[in-house]
Every structure is written in structure tokens, then in C-alpha cells.
Design a protein around this motif. Structure first.
Motif, PDB file in Angstrom:
ATOM      1  N   SER A 168       0.828  -1.209   0.000  1.00 21.99           N
ATOM      2  CA  SER A 168       0.000   0.000   0.000  1.00 21.99           C
ATOM      3  C   SER A 168       0.862   1.258   0.000  1.00 21.99           C
ATOM      4  O   SER A 168       0.379   2.338  -0.315  1.00 21.99           O
ATOM      5  N   GLY A 169       2.147   1.103   0.380  1.00 16.07           N
ATOM      6  CA  GLY A 169       3.055   2.240   0.401  1.00 16.07           C
ATOM      7  C   GLY A 169       2.948   3.088   1.646  1.00 16.07           C
ATOM      8  O   GLY A 169       3.513   4.185   1.697  1.00 16.07           O
ATOM      9  N   LYS A 170       2.230   2.588   2.680  1.00 13.89           N
ATOM     10  CA  LYS A 170       2.039   3.396   3.880  1.00 13.89           C
ATOM     11  C   LYS A 170       2.276   2.565   5.135  1.00 13.89           C
ATOM     12  O   LYS A 170       1.920   1.385   5.193  1.00 13.89           O
ATOM     13  N   LEU A 171       2.858   3.198   6.142  1.00  9.28           N
ATOM     14  CA  LEU A 171       2.995   2.638   7.476  1.00  9.28           C
ATOM     15  C   LEU A 171       2.490   3.688   8.458  1.00  9.28           C
ATOM     16  O   LEU A 171       2.994   4.813   8.474  1.00  9.28           O
ATOM     17  N   LEU A 172       1.505   3.312   9.265  1.00 10.42           N
ATOM     18  CA  LEU A 172       0.923   4.238  10.239  1.00 10.42           C
ATOM     19  C   LEU A 172       1.322   3.802  11.646  1.00 10.42           C
ATOM     20  O   LEU A 172       1.222   2.625  11.981  1.00 10.42           O
ATOM     21  N   THR A 173       1.780   4.749  12.443  1.00 12.69           N
ATOM     22  CA  THR A 173       2.201   4.441  13.810  1.00 12.69           C
ATOM     23  C   THR A 173       1.564   5.419  14.784  1.00 12.69           C
ATOM     24  O   THR A 173       1.543   6.633  14.536  1.00 12.69           O
ATOM     25  N   VAL A 174       1.045   4.900  15.900  1.00 12.79           N
ATOM     26  CA  VAL A 174       0.570   5.726  17.003  1.00 12.79           C
ATOM     27  C   VAL A 174       1.652   5.711  18.078  1.00 12.79           C
ATOM     28  O   VAL A 174       2.051   4.648  18.560  1.00 12.79           O
ATOM     29  N   VAL A 175       2.124   6.904  18.453  1.00 13.43           N
ATOM     30  CA  VAL A 175       3.241   6.993  19.386  1.00 13.43           C
ATOM     31  C   VAL A 175       3.101   8.263  20.218  1.00 13.43           C
ATOM     32  O   VAL A 175       2.464   9.242  19.778  1.00 13.43           O
ATOM     33  N   ASN A 176       3.659   8.264  21.413  1.00  8.92           N
ATOM     34  CA  ASN A 176       3.647   9.442  22.262  1.00  8.92           C
ATOM     35  C   ASN A 176       4.433  10.584  21.618  1.00  8.92           C
ATOM     36  O   ASN A 176       5.496  10.372  21.041  1.00  8.92           O
ATOM     37  N   ARG A 177       3.912  11.785  21.743  1.00  3.00           N
ATOM     38  CA  ARG A 177       4.549  12.965  21.145  1.00  3.00           C
ATOM     39  C   ARG A 177       6.000  13.120  21.597  1.00  3.00           C
ATOM     40  O   ARG A 177       6.866  13.505  20.812  1.00  3.00           O
ATOM     41  N   GLU A 178       6.288  12.792  22.859  1.00  2.00           N
ATOM     42  CA  GLU A 178       7.633  12.960  23.380  1.00  2.00           C
ATOM     43  C   GLU A 178       8.622  11.974  22.776  1.00  2.00           C
ATOM     44  O   GLU A 178       9.838  12.154  22.893  1.00  2.00           O
ATOM     45  N   LEU A 179       8.125  10.918  22.123  1.00  2.00           N
ATOM     46  CA  LEU A 179       8.997   9.907  21.532  1.00  2.00           C
ATOM     47  C   LEU A 179       9.138  10.068  20.019  1.00  2.00           C
ATOM     48  O   LEU A 179       9.696   9.197  19.351  1.00  2.00           O
ATOM     49  N   LEU A 180       8.642  11.173  19.469  1.00  2.00           N
ATOM     50  CA  LEU A 180       8.650  11.366  18.021  1.00  2.00           C
ATOM     51  C   LEU A 180      10.045  11.212  17.429  1.00  2.00           C
ATOM     52  O   LEU A 180      10.254  10.456  16.477  1.00  2.00           O
ATOM     53  N   PHE A 181      11.017  11.918  17.970  1.00  2.00           N
ATOM     54  CA  PHE A 181      12.336  11.929  17.337  1.00  2.00           C
ATOM     55  C   PHE A 181      13.089  10.628  17.586  1.00  2.00           C
ATOM     56  O   PHE A 181      13.886  10.202  16.753  1.00  2.00           O
ATOM     57  N   ARG A 182      12.821   9.968  18.698  1.00  2.00           N
ATOM     58  CA  ARG A 182      13.388   8.635  18.906  1.00  2.00           C
ATOM     59  C   ARG A 182      12.798   7.670  17.874  1.00  2.00           C
ATOM     60  O   ARG A 182      13.510   6.847  17.306  1.00  2.00           O
ATOM     61  N   PHE A 183      11.489   7.780  17.633  1.00  2.00           N
ATOM     62  CA  PHE A 183      10.857   6.954  16.602  1.00  2.00           C
ATOM     63  C   PHE A 183      11.485   7.211  15.230  1.00  2.00           C
ATOM     64  O   PHE A 183      11.801   6.275  14.487  1.00  2.00           O
ATOM     65  N   LEU A 184      11.650   8.484  14.877  1.00  2.00           N
ATOM     66  CA  LEU A 184      12.188   8.812  13.551  1.00  2.00           C
ATOM     67  C   LEU A 184      13.601   8.282  13.372  1.00  2.00           C
ATOM     68  O   LEU A 184      13.978   7.854  12.278  1.00  2.00           O
TER      69      LEU A 184
END
Length: 484
Positions: A53-69
Motif C-alpha cells: 500500500s506504500g504506507k505505514l501508520l504508527t501511534v506513538v507518544n509525542r515525546e517519543l517522536l524523534f526517537r521513533f524517527l
């Protein structure tokens, strides 16, 4: 692979049983296993393999955004990165419904969600792909589909699913969801052949999910929709995000998708499977991933053993020795040491809960703190001074900022620093330094192609991380006192 399937990854597990490695600011999905990949990275890679589908959706805490990236970018996946940023946790029902609303915007109501916790390990990926195919077949027939794991032993830490009527070769209707049993009942479940472990993974179409939610939990759906309407859409360099409004999100009921919907709907199916699955729910589970020596010991780091058997010792930073012990779990970090008997590794969560009650820093985070621009490690924190090791990524920059209560000395260890200090801008190289007075505006950047490493010595009457005023920030953080 399916173009109608959008993986939705729920990255909210706290992992208190994996303290002292898993902590509030570095929860279980972000801890690295022995192959140096995080559970989140393994989940992202696995999810990308079963869809085009070309998409990956993730629900994550705002404070963990840059760790996720950081984890996402290291994989160099081709899929578009879609993020829903929660201000705080609200359990899985809210997260799954939020995913449905986002996927409906992106792909329409006929699209299917593949809901995956970010902190599980699956070692048989071909079997996983086949299970997803069967789940999609049932989801296409209007079922809310869960994945049931063939039990390998009488586990008391998992919920169970009792299977009902067969639905062709793809799976079964769910007859009953069962809570975590006592050992004797768990033994009966395994012997029956009709009970499966509840994995917490799901597959369903957007329209089916929202229709069943409207039928069984209309108030929950309404509150999630109200929160969604207040969400702020934004774009990063390689991702799209929706940041939820904290005030309306606080009105959403804190409840699991199992309790809210799966246990109530009559349109629930289960796909039985064997996936080499583990929820990595304890240090005993982590230890099973490492090879054992002739005495049954599993070690990570520099460890010397004498007359020691069936122990797990994880000590990456310093020499650890063990003499005459058996069946221990030893996990060493720079600021905390865990020693537990292997039979009681589930009880580590009690220690984490007590630390949380006390507001202890060893619950909140590690000595090394991740920021969008890199990391800092507290080397010494004493009355009147604090010493940090700061690492800045190539091309990254801290905010333009000032402090009311402390001055700072910066000494470059390696790399090149671009410094703004008051009205002056200049470069610092290895073994060069600068002094920043209290209240002076300043900024640190790395213009080079390698990491910038420096030592920061803070002096002052107050050295808290909230002593900061931001004037400019490339990461979109505000000037309300958020730590750098």
C-alpha cells in the motif's frame, strides 16, 4: 502482499518488567535486542513486508517522536511514514479507532487495518505473512479478526481465546475471550486443543470497525472523532503527522480494544497460527534469545564466571563477576543494577512501580537522554555543578537559547562546533573551548560530516533541565521550558 492493507503499529508499551533498560522515556519498543535492532524496527520491517500500500501508520507518544524517527530512518524503508502523536497514553481502543479515522482519510473505508503492537517479536516471518493473508480473507467477509497463537505451554500471563465454528480454512469464529488463568486452568486450556493465546494483533476493514464501534461503544467513538477533528496536521521531511489535542484526548475513555469491542461483537474471528512469537514480557524471555554456554549461562558484555549455572548476565559497560550462584537474572546499567531470581522475573514491574511512586529518576529515564539533535549523558551532578557529554549529529543544531541560573563551559573533544555566543559566531575544533555567561543567548551546531562530541560543564545555583528559554528551534519545540 496487499495494496488494500495498511499496517497500524501501536508503539505504547511501557515494559516495566524490563526495567532498568526499559524506562518511561525509553519504553520497551525502543530497547535494542542482542542483534542491535529495536523491537519497533523489527515490527516496522515486518509490517512493510506484508503490504504494498506504500504506507505505514504508527501511534506513538509525542515525546517519543524523534526517537521513533531515528529508528524509522535507519531502516530506509520505501513506505510513507504516517504518524498519530498522542499527548499521553489512552490504551488500545482509542489508538485503533484513531488509526481507522486516519486510514479512511488516506485510503477509504474499504481499506483494511493490520494492527500490530510495536513490542512483540515474531521469528517465523513466512508464517506471519500466511496468517495475515488468511486474516485479510476473513476481514473481507466483514469480521473483526484477531490472531490466536497455538499455546506452547500453560502460560498464566496471557489471555486466551476459545475457538468456535470453523470459517472455512482461514480460521474460526471466536466463542469466548478468557482472562489470564491460574496454572491449573491454563493446563486445561492447553490440553483442550481449542484454546489459543490472545496475541493482541488484529486485522479488520475500516468500515467494519467503525460500524461495530458505533453499535457497541458509540460514546467512545464520538469522543475519538471529536479529538480527531481537533488534531493538528503537519509535515516533516519524510513523514506526515497528526498531533492530537490534549484537552479533547483527555475526554477519551481509557480502555482496551478487547474490552471495548472484541469481547462484545458477534462478528469476531480468529486465525490460529505458530509464528515463533514472544511478547518479550520479562528478562527471562529476553535471555532466551541469547545462546547458552555449557552451564546454561547466557551473558552479554565482559563477564567472568566461577561455579555459576543457568544465569543471565547483561553488563555491557563494566566487568561483572559471579561466583557460586544459580538461576539469577543480572542486568546492569550505568545508574541501576537489577538482580532477580529467574522464576520471579515477572515481579520486576513491582520495582518499577515503586520507583514511579517516588518520582525516582531511574524510572523516568537513563543517564543518556535522546534529543532530536543527538544525545547528552550526565557524567556528574553535584551541588553547584554538572558535567555532561554532548553528542550532536552531523548537520544538526540545538535551539537558540539562554539560561537564567547557570553558565556553561564547552570543550570540543572531536568534530567541529559552530557556536553562537551572544553577538559572536565562530567555529571550535578539537581541544578548543568557549565560556557562556548566565543569560547569554547561545546556540550549538554541527556543520561537519561526523558526530560532534563535547564536554559541557555547568555552574550555577540551579541546574535543572527546565532552566531554558528558547528563541529559535528547527524542531518546532516551543519556548515554554521544555528540556533541550
Amino acid at each position: 502482499m496487499s495494496s488494500n492493507l495498511v499496517p497500524c503499529i501501536i508503539a505504547g508499551g511501557s515494559g516495566t518488567r524490563l526495567w532498568p533498560v526499559s524506562r518511561y522515556t525509553m519504553p520497551k519498543p525502543f530497547i535494542r535486542l542482542h542483534d542491535d535492532e529495536t523491537l519497533l524496527q523489527k515490527t516496522l520491517r515486518r509490517a512493510a513486508a506484508v503490504t504494498d500500500s506504500g504506507k505505514l501508520l504508527t501511534v506513538v507518544n509525542r515525546e517519543l517522536l524523534f526517537r521513533f524517527l531515528d529508528d524509522y530512518r535507519a531502516l530506509q524503508l520505501q513506505e510513507d511514514c504516517e504518524l498519530v502523536l498522542e499527548p499521553f497514553g489512552r490504551n488500545t481502543a482509542a489508538a485503533v479507532l484513531l488509526c481507522a479515522l486516519r486510514v479512511r482519510e488516506l485510503c477509504g473505508g474499504q481499506a483494511q487495518l493490520l494492527v500490530l503492537p510495536a513490542d512483540h517479536l515474531i521469528q517465523d516471518e513466512p508464517a506471519f505473512a500466511e496468517a495475515v493473508r488468511r486474516a485479510q480473507e476473513l476481514a473481507g467477509q466483514g469480521y473483526l479478526v484477531t490472531f490466536g497463537l497455538q499455546p506452547e505451554y500453560p502460560e498464566t500471563g496471557f489471555g486466551y481465546i476459545r475457538t468456535g465454528d470453523a470459517l472455512g480454512e482461514a480460521g474460526y469464529q471466536v466463542a469466548e475471550f478468557l482472562e489470564k488463568p491460574e496454572l491449573e486452568l491454563a493446563q486445561e486450556f492447553v490440553a483442550s486443543g481449542s484454546h489459543l493465546w490472545n496475541s493482541g494483533m488484529f486485522c479488520m476493514s475500516v468500515d467494519t470497525l467503525l460500524t461495530e464501534a458505533e453499535r457497541y461503544v458509540p460514546s467512545l467513538l464520538q469522543s475519538v472523532e471529536a479529538c480527531w477533528q481537533q488534531g493538528q496536521h503537519a509535515s516533516g521531511q519524510d513523514y506526515e503527522q497528526v498531533e492530537l489535542d490534549a484537552e479533547t484526548f483527555a475526554m477519551v475513555e481509557d480502555v482496551s480494544i478487547d474490552i471495548a469491542l472484541m469481547e462484545r461483537s458477534d462478528r469476531v474471528a480468529v486465525v490460529p497460527c505458530r509464528l515463533g512469537w514472544s511478547d518479550i514480557g520479562s528478562w527471562q524471555a529476553v535471555s532466551s534469545l541469547a545462546p547458552a554456554d555449557e552451564q546454561g549461562n547466557r551473558i552479554q558484555g565482559e563477564v567472568i564466571l566461577h561455579d555459576t549455572r543457568n544465569c543471565y548476565i547483561d553488563s555491557p559497560s563494566r566487568l561483572t563477576a559471579a561466583v557460586g550462584v544459580e538461576g539469577l537474572m543480572v542486568v546492569d546499567t550505568p545508574d541501576a543494577l537489577l538482580i532477580a531470581h529467574e522464576d520471579r522475573s515477572q515481579e520486576v514491574k513491582v520495582i518499577a512501580e515503586r520507583l514511579k511512586e517516588k518520582g525516582h529518576p531511574a524510572f523516568l529515564g537513563h543517564l543518556t537522554t535522546v534529543r532530536p539533535w543527538g544525545t547528552y549523558t550526565v557524567l556528574r551532578d553535584d551541588d553547584g555543578y554538572k558535567i555532561k557529554r554532548i553528542v550532536v549529529k552531523p548537520g544538526a543544531s540545538l535551539s537558540l537559547q539562554a539560561h537564567h541560573h547557570r553558565s556553561e563551559h564547552w570543550i570540543v573533544v572531536s568534530g567541529t562546533a559552530e557556536v553562537v555566543n551572544g553577538e559572536h559566531s565562530f567555529l571550535l575544533r578539537t581541544n578548543e573551548s568557549t565560556f557562556i555567561r548566565i543569560g547569554e543567548k547561545h546556540r550549538l551546531s554541527n556543520p561537519g560530516l561526523i558526530e560532534l562530541v563535547l564536554i559541557e560543564v555547568q555552574c550555577g545555583e540551579y541546574l535543572g533541565e527546565d532552566d531554558i528559554v528558547r528563541y529559535e528551534d528547527v524542531y518546532g519545540r516551543d519556548t515554554s521550558g521544555e528540556p533541550v
